[in-house]
Design a protein around this motif. Structure first.
Motif, PDB file in Angstrom:
ATOM      1  N   ARG A 168       0.911  -1.079  -0.054  1.00 21.33           N
ATOM      2  CA  ARG A 168       0.050   0.068   0.144  1.00 21.33           C
ATOM      3  C   ARG A 168       0.923   1.316  -0.098  1.00 21.33           C
ATOM      4  NH1 ARG A 168      -4.095  -2.374   4.475  1.00 21.33           N
ATOM      5  NH2 ARG A 168      -5.518  -3.547   3.087  1.00 21.33           N
ATOM      6  N   ILE A 169       1.983   1.117   0.731  1.00 21.63           N
ATOM      7  CA  ILE A 169       3.016   2.323   0.929  1.00 21.63           C
ATOM      8  C   ILE A 169       3.149   2.524  -0.457  1.00 21.63           C
ATOM      9  CG2 ILE A 169       5.290   3.053   1.665  1.00 21.63           C
ATOM     10  CD1 ILE A 169       4.404   1.820   4.459  1.00 21.63           C
ATOM     11  N   LEU A 170       3.918   1.464  -1.266  1.00 22.54           N
ATOM     12  CA  LEU A 170       4.641   1.714  -2.764  1.00 22.54           C
ATOM     13  C   LEU A 170       3.511   2.261  -3.644  1.00 22.54           C
ATOM     14  CD1 LEU A 170       6.928  -0.419  -4.528  1.00 22.54           C
ATOM     15  CD2 LEU A 170       4.793  -0.121  -5.527  1.00 22.54           C
ATOM     16  N   ARG A 171       2.446   1.631  -3.475  1.00 17.45           N
ATOM     17  CA  ARG A 171       1.054   1.997  -4.477  1.00 17.45           C
ATOM     18  C   ARG A 171       0.721   3.414  -4.278  1.00 17.45           C
ATOM     19  NH1 ARG A 171      -2.735  -2.683  -6.786  1.00 17.45           N
ATOM     20  NH2 ARG A 171      -0.988  -3.840  -7.741  1.00 17.45           N
ATOM     21  N   ARG A 172       0.804   4.102  -2.771  1.00 22.68           N
ATOM     22  CA  ARG A 172       0.427   5.293  -2.640  1.00 22.68           C
ATOM     23  C   ARG A 172       1.337   6.351  -3.142  1.00 22.68           C
ATOM     24  NH1 ARG A 172       0.530   8.767   2.488  1.00 22.68           N
ATOM     25  NH2 ARG A 172      -1.449   9.970   2.291  1.00 22.68           N
ATOM     26  N   ALA A 173       2.759   6.004  -3.002  1.00 20.74           N
ATOM     27  CA  ALA A 173       3.921   6.660  -3.361  1.00 20.74           C
ATOM     28  C   ALA A 173       3.833   6.769  -5.063  1.00 20.74           C
ATOM     29  CB  ALA A 173       5.070   6.212  -3.067  1.00 20.74           C
ATOM     30  N   VAL A 174       3.580   5.846  -5.771  1.00 20.25           N
ATOM     31  CA  VAL A 174       3.415   5.755  -7.219  1.00 20.25           C
ATOM     32  C   VAL A 174       2.298   6.736  -7.725  1.00 20.25           C
ATOM     33  CG1 VAL A 174       2.783   4.170  -9.102  1.00 20.25           C
ATOM     34  CG2 VAL A 174       4.364   3.383  -7.478  1.00 20.25           C
ATOM     35  N   ARG A 175       0.987   6.588  -6.765  1.00 19.88           N
ATOM     36  CA  ARG A 175       0.031   7.345  -7.341  1.00 19.88           C
ATOM     37  C   ARG A 175       0.064   8.847  -7.302  1.00 19.88           C
ATOM     38  NH1 ARG A 175      -4.039  10.822  -4.428  1.00 19.88           N
ATOM     39  NH2 ARG A 175      -5.054  11.534  -6.193  1.00 19.88           N
ATOM     40  N   PHE A 176       1.016   9.216  -6.204  1.00 20.11           N
ATOM     41  CA  PHE A 176       1.323  10.784  -6.321  1.00 20.11           C
ATOM     42  C   PHE A 176       2.304  11.082  -7.068  1.00 20.11           C
ATOM     43  CE2 PHE A 176      -0.715  10.618  -2.014  1.00 20.11           C
ATOM     44  CZ  PHE A 176      -1.382  11.973  -1.942  1.00 20.11           C
ATOM     45  N   CYS A 177       3.211   9.918  -7.424  1.00 17.80           N
ATOM     46  CA  CYS A 177       4.235  10.496  -8.566  1.00 17.80           C
ATOM     47  C   CYS A 177       3.903  10.614  -9.787  1.00 17.80           C
ATOM     48  CB  CYS A 177       5.355   9.163  -8.865  1.00 17.80           C
ATOM     49  SG  CYS A 177       6.502   9.070  -7.490  1.00 17.80           S
ATOM     50  N   SER A 178       2.632   9.699 -10.217  1.00 15.86           N
ATOM     51  CA  SER A 178       1.997   9.711 -11.554  1.00 15.86           C
ATOM     52  C   SER A 178       0.956  10.783 -11.615  1.00 15.86           C
ATOM     53  CB  SER A 178       1.377   8.231 -11.827  1.00 15.86           C
ATOM     54  OG  SER A 178       0.484   8.182 -12.702  1.00 15.86           O
ATOM     55  N   GLU A 179       0.132  10.926 -10.637  1.00 17.98           N
ATOM     56  CA  GLU A 179      -1.320  11.758 -10.608  1.00 17.98           C
ATOM     57  C   GLU A 179      -0.972  13.089 -10.280  1.00 17.98           C
ATOM     58  OE1 GLU A 179      -3.620   9.242 -12.417  1.00 17.98           O
ATOM     59  OE2 GLU A 179      -5.016  10.505 -10.614  1.00 17.98           O
ATOM     60  N   VAL A 180      -0.026  13.492  -9.421  1.00 13.04           N
ATOM     61  CA  VAL A 180       0.165  15.030  -8.790  1.00 13.04           C
ATOM     62  C   VAL A 180       1.404  15.460  -9.347  1.00 13.04           C
ATOM     63  CG1 VAL A 180       0.282  16.337  -6.884  1.00 13.04           C
ATOM     64  CG2 VAL A 180      -1.189  14.254  -6.947  1.00 13.04           C
ATOM     65  N   LEU A 181       2.597  14.673  -9.337  1.00 15.80           N
ATOM     66  CA  LEU A 181       3.650  15.292  -9.736  1.00 15.80           C
ATOM     67  C   LEU A 181       3.985  14.990 -11.398  1.00 15.80           C
ATOM     68  CD1 LEU A 181       6.123  13.859  -6.832  1.00 15.80           C
ATOM     69  CD2 LEU A 181       5.145  16.143  -7.337  1.00 15.80           C
ATOM     70  N   HIS A 182       3.067  14.219 -12.175  1.00 12.20           N
ATOM     71  CA  HIS A 182       3.146  13.913 -13.396  1.00 12.20           C
ATOM     72  C   HIS A 182       4.639  13.416 -13.831  1.00 12.20           C
ATOM     73  CE1 HIS A 182      -0.836  15.720 -13.396  1.00 12.20           C
ATOM     74  NE2 HIS A 182      -0.436  16.743 -13.184  1.00 12.20           N
ATOM     75  N   ALA A 183       5.369  12.666 -12.876  1.00  9.74           N
ATOM     76  CA  ALA A 183       6.629  12.107 -13.289  1.00  9.74           C
ATOM     77  C   ALA A 183       6.520  11.084 -14.097  1.00  9.74           C
ATOM     78  CB  ALA A 183       7.273  11.689 -12.027  1.00  9.74           C
ATOM     79  N   PRO A 184       7.550  10.706 -14.937  1.00 12.33           N
ATOM     80  CA  PRO A 184       7.517   9.502 -15.937  1.00 12.33           C
ATOM     81  C   PRO A 184       7.694   8.333 -14.873  1.00 12.33           C
ATOM     82  CG  PRO A 184       9.694  10.778 -15.793  1.00 12.33           C
ATOM     83  CD  PRO A 184       8.753  11.773 -14.954  1.00 12.33           C
TER      84      PRO A 184
END
Length: 971
Positions: free
Chosen positions: A339-355
């Motif tokens: 869950r921690i990993l997926r939460r971090a991935v979500r913020f990378c993708s959805e908010v930071l728009h990181a590759p």
């Protein structure tokens, strides 16, 4: 003398780096005060199943505090210890996961600086060391520090810790900065029982300027924060709740490195220190977006700063956990990390728009920040990156699809409505979308999920997966409406199915159940995940009707089966194989024998025998629930159930294994209610009214309003009466299932299985009616067979074959008893008897074999008196006996090497040998046996001292010659 000053220039540009802050703490206690420096324990707890992660510095020292440490272990030798412990607080009692990112001080991973005394120094030395470190080494201004102490607690019979107060005053702390607080703030306990004691905390005022901030201490002010807690373990909390003095006093201190560095670097946020700024800079470079500005709440437009904090915190946690052997997974700590990993991935993708790949690209920076203190991170950097990338790739694909579905659903929703539970459940079930992320996405849009409906879907799914004949089957695409189809039905104003006719049945004059027929109209057909107006002959599809008398699987009860016919075509049956409820629509899985069209008028017929069996077992489940609580106590709570036509399953909380006597008692309570033939009362009532019923049985799920109450023997109106205790004496449950109208039709109930799923949760399986009667008859037959074997065992035959046959019979009976449907209490009784019989048989066989071996050995000794080698044949019933004869011969004549053959009725020849130790290593028993058995076209094996094998009787004479010649050649 050592110069401990860090020479910090407050107000200047130079501050002590975090690495040096940590190092100074460790060196201070190690070099100046004689503490032993220990490395951090891994974050995976050792020998503590109650913990998901190590969450405090004291975890690894629990055996010392509890007195369970082995006196000869290294741990027991410690007197003064210092370390910096890696800690994770996510999941379980200490769970900071959801708060991380929202503010500037919560973390899932943090470092706990601590010093300990195990029966060495106590309050005076501990306070003195702490004050010296903070004011002289770290040069924190004394006027900004406040200390608290335990102010006493009359309920505990404890007075104020004046000893601690006086220590601080003696150290020069002004009386206005030494503050008493009650036990909730300044009395520390490890758990409900065990070591505990008063504590003293040191607080820091970020504002300073000569003000008195005493009024802000322990008030939740961000300006005055606790930085260090010193616990004085001097009591033990007993099971009865009283406190006893510990025979040995301990000191346990903890200071969060992140918070200390914030103070020393003159920052107001942990994320502004050099523990985080390199990671935040790396995030900025990786996503090429706006820089981190430290904004929180409404000021943080678009949650950009929150995303920075989430990713920076979570990547630290991932690095530490993966290094310590905790990988993203599906249960326990592994599930939390996923869950921690997926939460971090979500913020990378959805908010930071990181590759993709940003998260793993931060690992080298984390290693750079923490690697010196925890060198294991440096060693595992590549593995950490691989695991993060692998999990991120799997999640990103489902994340993108889920985001599009949520956006589209929100656009189609009417204002001020909840997000449909069916859509959320589809995301979770089909895409593996984390539930917490669905909530977060909706929260950002100011929308709430229909939690009650969602919980109901979740519970039904858990019950479906838990067991039963229908469990584990793949969801049929023709009965599980997809997100889009549900949305289309709602937008087309297709009404939800009226399934109230499922309760339309009565008792006839002769006690038989009569089910009312139901006429309905086809509103829509569903096939291959699309809504259709027409389905051709031979195709499987889901049929949505305006009303139905079919029960869709829910509330733990399996769905109805049956058939439907088109009005005017009585000879064409459309079989209904299963029924599912989805978003208020009841979908009937049907194979169209002819073309089916929307608008067709249908007559519905449930399989009455199957329905009646489900009704019987569901009412029996309520009786069982009541009986279990009656026998095991009111703390016995339902954890789940599943009802089918064949049997019922019930999961419940339990403090320990259910005994034979308790199982018998539960069955008797159920049978008494069956004999009373009580009326089953059912009614729909407002949920608020229903929840007020004393003794109400309800599982933790979302219920509809109004809700259906099922009461056995007492009218619903009576149990609803204010202050009524009627429900305490019978079964009263919230339930949507179909039930008998009187309990007598259950006839009988037999619990045929009981086992613990996990510690504290048991599962029983029971059958009713004729199946229960059959189970009891089978149990009686098996009991008679066990009695027969027991009687023959007592006669104690002197024949080894007879005893072996009895032992084999016991083994076969044991298997039959374990696998046959019979009362569980009787199974347990018979298994206990059979285990004792097996032990008796094995002991008797061993004694007979030894006795027989002694007799044969004596005879052979007389025949081969004082011979260095004995080669002979002897009758023996088994290789075990033959080996015992050889052993006896060698024991009685230590210098003799023996090889014996024993021809069997089957034509096989058994071989056993032992070589005198005087003949080793030239003479090997294994080589001897191989040479002899090869002559008989057989095989052998063993050690240089003893060996055994077998062969064919045709070569036995040649084998005897070979045996003698081989022995003579070696001697």
């Amino acid at each position: 003398p050592w110069r401990w000053c860090c020479s910090l220039r407050r107000g200047g540009a130079v501050y002590l780096p975090a690495g040096q802050v940590r190092a100074a703490f460790l060196r201070f206690f190690q070099e100046r005060h004689g503490h032993r420096r220990l490395p951090s324990a891994p974050v995976r707890p050792r020998g503590d199943p109650r913990l998901l992660f190590v969450n405090a510095g004291m975890n690894q020292f629990k055996p010392i505090f509890l007195g369970t440490v082995h006196p000869r272990s290294e741990l027991a030798q410690h007197r003064r210890v210092v370390n910096s412990q890696k800690c994770v607080r996510a999941g379980g009692k200490h769970n900071d996961l959801e708060d991380v990112g929202r503010d500037t001080y919560h973390h899932t991973f943090f470092e706990m600086l601590g010093n300990w005394s195990f029966g060495d120094y106590f309050k005076e030395e501990a306070c003195s060391m702490a004050w010296e470190l903070l004011t002289e080494v770290y040069e924190i201004p004394r006027d900004r520090l406040y200390v608290t102490y335990f102010g006493g607690d009359s309920s505990l019979g404890l007075s104020a810790d004046e000893e601690c107060r006086d220590v601080w005053l003696h150290l020069g702390v002004p009386a206005s900065h030494v503050l008493p607080f009650p036990s909730k703030d300044n009395f520390w306990e490890m758990g409900d029982t065990g070591p505990c004691g008063p504590c003293t905390e040191i607080h820091y005022d970020h504002v300073g300027g000569g003000r008195n901030a005493a009024a802000l201490v322990n008030q939740g002010s961000p300006d005055v924060v606790e930085i260090w807690n010193l616990v004085f373990m001097q009591y033990s909390r007993e099971v009865e709740g009283n406190l006893l003095p510990l025979p040995q006093h301990h000191v346990d201190t903890g200071m969060g490195l992140e918070r200390l560095v914030t103070v020393l670097q003159n920052k107001r946020s942990n994320y502004d220190t050099d523990l985080f700024t390199p990671i935040l800079d790396a995030i900025h470079k990786g996503c090429r977006g706006p820089r981190y500005q430290g904004l929180v709440g409404d000021a943080d437009v678009g949650r950009l700063n929150m995303a920075y904090r989430v990713v920076a915190d979570h990547v630290r946690t991932l690095c530490v956990c993966i290094t310590d052997g905790i990988y993203p997974g599906f249960s326990g700590a592994e599930l939390v990390l996923r869950r921690i990993l997926r939460r971090a991935v979500r913020f990378c993708s959805e908010v930071l728009h990181a590759p993709p790949g940003l998260l793993a690209s931060l690992v080298p920076t984390v290693v750079e920040v923490l690697g010196d203190a925890y060198p294991e991170l440096t060693k595992n950097a590549d593995q950490i990156m691989d695991i993060i990338n692998e999990n991120e790739a799997a999640f990103l694909s489902s994340l993108e699809r889920g985001r599009r579905i949520i956006e589209r659903t929100v656009q189609q929703m009417e204002p001020s409505t909840n997000f449909p539970a069916e859509v959320a459940w589809s995301l979770y079930g089909n895409l593996g979308f984390p539930l917490d992320l669905i909530d977060l996405m909706l929260e950002e849009k100011g929308i709430s999920l229909d939690s009650a409906a969602f919980n109901e879907l979740a519970l039904e799914d858990a019950k479906r997966k838990a067991g039963g004949p229908q469990a584990g089957q793949l969801e049929d695409t023709n009965t599980h409406l997809d997100v889009h189809s549900l949305a289309q039905l709602q937008s087309d104003n297709v009404p939800a199915t009226d399934d109230s006719p499922k309760y339309a049945y009565t008792l006839g004059q002769h006690g038989q159940y009569e089910f009312s027929p139901c006429q309905a109209t086809v509103l829509m057909l569903y096939r291959d995940q699309s809504l259709q107006k027409e389905v051709g002959a031979g195709q499987r599809c889901g049929v949505i009707l305006d009303r139905t008398n079919f029960y869709a699987e829910q509330g733990g009860q399996a769905s109805d089966q049956g058939y439907m016919i088109r009005l005017g075509q009585q000879d064409i049956l459309f079989p209904v194989e299963s029924v599912r409820l989805c978003g208020g629509y009841v979908i009937h899985e049907v194979t169209a024998v002819e073309t089916l069209r929307a608008g067709d008028q249908m007559q519905l017929f449930v399989d009455e025998a199957q329905r009646l069996a489900c009704m019987t077992n569901h009412t029996a489940t309520h009786l069982l629930n009541f009986a279990l609580r009656h026998v095991l106590g009111d703390s016995t709570e339902q954890r789940g159930s599943h009802v089918t036509a064949e049997r019922l399953r019930f999961d419940f909380d339990t403090k320990g294994p259910v005994t034979v006597e308790q199982l018998q008692q539960v069955e008797r309570v159920v049978q008494d209610a069956i004999k009373r033939n009580e009326v089953v009362h059912m009614a729909e009532v407002p949920l608020m009214l229903a929840r007020r019923v004393q003794g109400l049985r309800a599982v933790d799920e979302g219920y509809p309003d109004p809700v259906r109450i099922v009461s056995l023997g007492v009218p619903v109106e009576s149990v609803l009466t204010r202050d009524s205790e009627a429900a305490m004496q019978t079964s009263v449950e919230l339930c949507c299932g179909t039930h008998l109208l009187q309990t007598g039709a259950v006839e009988d109930l037999a619990i045929i299985s009981e086992r613990q799923l996990v510690k504290g949760i048991s599962r029983v399986i029971a059958v009713t009616g004729g199946q229960a009667k059959q189970a009891r008859e089978v149990g009686q037959c098996l009991a008679m067979e066990v009695d027969s074997v027991s009687l023959r065992m007592k006669q104690r035959s002197n024949s080894i074959p007879e005893m072996q046959n009895l032992s084999k019979e016991v083994g076969q009976l044991t298997k039959v008893v374990a696998s046959t449907a019979m009362p569980q209490w009787q199974r347990k009784e018979l298994q206990t008897i059979l285990q004792a019989l097996q032990r008796t048989a094995n002991t008797a066989i061993r004694k007979l074999e030894v006795q027989q071996a002694e007799e044969k050995a004596q005879s052979l000794l007389a025949k081969h008196c004082n011979q260095p080698v004995i080669v002979d044949t002897v009758p023996a019933d088994s290789l075990s006996i033959l080996m015992k004869v050889v052993n006896q011969l060698c024991d009685k004549s230590p210098g003799t090497s023996v090889l014996l053959l024993s021809p069997q009725v089957s034509g096989e020849v058994l071989c056993a040998c032992q070589v005198s130790k005087n003949c080793l290593p030239v003479f090997s028993a294994a080589d001897w046996a191989v040479a002899v058995c090869t002559q008989m076209e057989g095989k052998a094996g063993g050690s240089p001292v003893v060996a055994k094998g077998s062969g064919n009787a045709k070569g036995m004479q040649g084998a005897m010659t070979t045996a003698l010649e081989f022995a003579q050649s070696k001697l």
